[in-house]
Design an enzyme around this catalytic site. Structure first.
Site: not given
Length: 498
Positions: A200, A240
């Site tokens: 993330d 991501e």
């Protein structure tokens, strides 16, 4: 990673009660014979389940990244779930909570703290001070500067690097303390059976004076090092990144897995403008080491199909800019204006490049088109993921949005067991589950993919594996469609979308 559809969910928002048994309850929902979702998914991405799940950013600001929030269960419950399904977890690479024991110790002791090197300060990047131009060069998807002026508990004043919010303090990932912190997370995950991680906010993890501090060559080096450490522990890595589509292609060539974030807005564009041109442009160049999504815990990305902000003329997007603007307005119209209340500067939302809305509502609750959109997702090369709200064809949660005033909460509904049982009986959900099973079980999807030439309005996708085949055809202009596939008996069958 299995080539089967995965579920994305918060542990406590899909039949949870925060009573210490939510993980066990989720395991029963996904694997116990007779449960509504038993055997539907090959894997599950558990959104942050760490202490604490209800911080400033719904768990993406962990106080203790190696502790399961006891309101959900414990590591034994995670391990039991990994015995049944592939489990993905998040490694929040860029930051941790301002309430973490490490930061609290640093705040009390300053440079005397053993964690002093763990947190990134402005002079850690700009030892000679930063000019206005250098600070403005730093890429940030949210308004304002990526730093926060803070007075520590010991009275010292510091300028802390805070890419996202002042409650999320950035980590100095190259410092020995930073490396040890992240390595400890990976080791804990591996010890408990987790074999996939999502990095993330990793695009922001490396900072360099005079540069954008986003997806620089040094960032790729860091991702490679981290992925190598994960691989040694038997863990695959998903990166991501929301960015210009050509940058996504470049990123995909250097990592294990990426998200296909261009797909959701392109699918909406195809139905809205009754053309397959944007989709087909993307299908011709998109990376295949992708996790395909239509919805996630965040919003619907717009930046992913738009022009490169650094040079819009030389690097155009996948759809014309006027159509992109119209698309956003059409989503707002399809959702009866609800998404507008959760997007942009509304409702304390800071992700200005995303539209917050359930995907079902973004499609005007058209059940057939919604299932067709899922079929497109499942037919593209990669591993599909379905968000829990999307699985249940969920509506915008305006009550939660009003209560929290957090834009993304419009698509983060809390389902109780009765709602799940009821929604699983809705025809659109039953057909979606049938479609998921077809994608998981049909042999064709283990073979070769092709997108035969077709008219601008027509999308034609086909998979073959030996004698097995599956074919999807959608004419967006005419509003016609078909999904046909081979049967084990040697014949053919058609999937019924309604």
């Amino acid at each position: 990673m299995k080539n089967q559809v995965q579920l994305i969910t918060y542990v406590d928002r899909l039949g949870g009660r925060r009573d210490g048994a939510d993980l066990a309850r989720l395991k029963r929902l996904l694997s116990e014979p007779g449960a509504p979702l038993a055997g539907v998914f090959g894997g599950v991405h558990l959104l942050p389940f760490f202490h604490a799940i209800d911080g400033a950013d719904a768990g993406f600001d962990p106080i203790d990244h190696t502790q399961v929030d006891p309101r959900l269960g414990g590591w034994d419950d995670i391990k039991a779930l990994t015995d049944e399904l592939d489990v993905m977890a998040d490694v929040i690479v860029n930051h941790m909570s301002a309430e973490s024991p490490q930061f609290l110790d640093y705040s009390e002791k300053g440079d005397a703290s053993p964690y002093a090197g763990l947190f990134l300060t402005l002079d850690g990047v700009f030892p000679n001070g930063a000019t206005e131009r250098e600070l403005l060069t730093v890429y940030r998807p949210r308004p304002g500067l990526p730093v926060t002026y803070a007075t520590l508990k010991n009275g010292e004043r510091r300028i802390l690097w805070t890419t996202f919010t002042p409650a999320q303090i950035d980590i100095a990932v190259h410092h020995p303390q930073g490396r040890a912190y992240l390595s400890g997370i990976l080791k804990t995950f591996a010890d408990n059976g987790i074999r996939m991680v999502r990095l993330d906010a990793v695009g922001y993890a490396i900072k360099k004076a005079g540069d954008s501090c986003f997806m620089m060559p040094e960032t790729f080096d860091f991702i490679g090092e981290f992925a190598g450490e994960a691989k040694a522990l038997g863990i695959e890595v998903l990166v991501e990144i929301h960015s210009y589509y050509r940058r996504q292609i470049e990123i995909a060539a250097k990592v294990d897995w990426v998200y296909d974030f261009a797909l959701p807005p392109l699918v909406l564009h195809a139905f809205s403008f009754r053309t397959a041109t944007g989709l087909k442009r993307w299908i011709a160049v998109r990376p295949t080491n992708a996790l395909t999504v239509l919805d996630t815990h965040d919003g619907i990305g717009i930046i992913d199909i738009g022009a490169d902000a650094s040079d819009r003329t030389a690097h155009p997007g996948l759809v014309p800019p006027d159509e992109l603007d119209q698309l956003v307005e059409r989503i707002h119209a399809a959702s009866q204006g609800q998404s507008r209340k959760a997007t942009g500067a509304a409702a304390s939302n800071l992700d200005l490049y995303q539209v917050n809305c359930t995907f079902f509502d973004a499609m005007g609750r058209d059940e057939t088109n919604y299932l067709l959109a899922r079929a497109v997702q499942f037919f593209l090369p990669g591993v599909p993921q379905v968000y829990y709200v999307g699985l249940l064809a969920g509506h915008n949660d305006m009550e939660l949005l009003t209560r929290s005033q957090v834009g993304r909460d419009i698509n983060r509904h809390y389902y109780d067991a009765a709602e799940i049982a009821s929604d699983c009986q809705r025809p659109v959900v039953r057909r979606l589950i049938d479609l998921i099973r077809l994608r998981n079980e049909h042999a064709a999807f283990q073979g070769q993919f092709e997108a035969p030439p077709s008219d601008d309005a027509v999308l034609h996708l086909r998979w073959t594996h030996g004698d097995a085949w599956a074919e999807l055809r959608i004419d967006f202009a005419a509003g016609t469609h078909s999904l046909t596939h081979s049967t084990e008996a040697g014949g053919s069958a058609a999937f019924a979308f309604s």
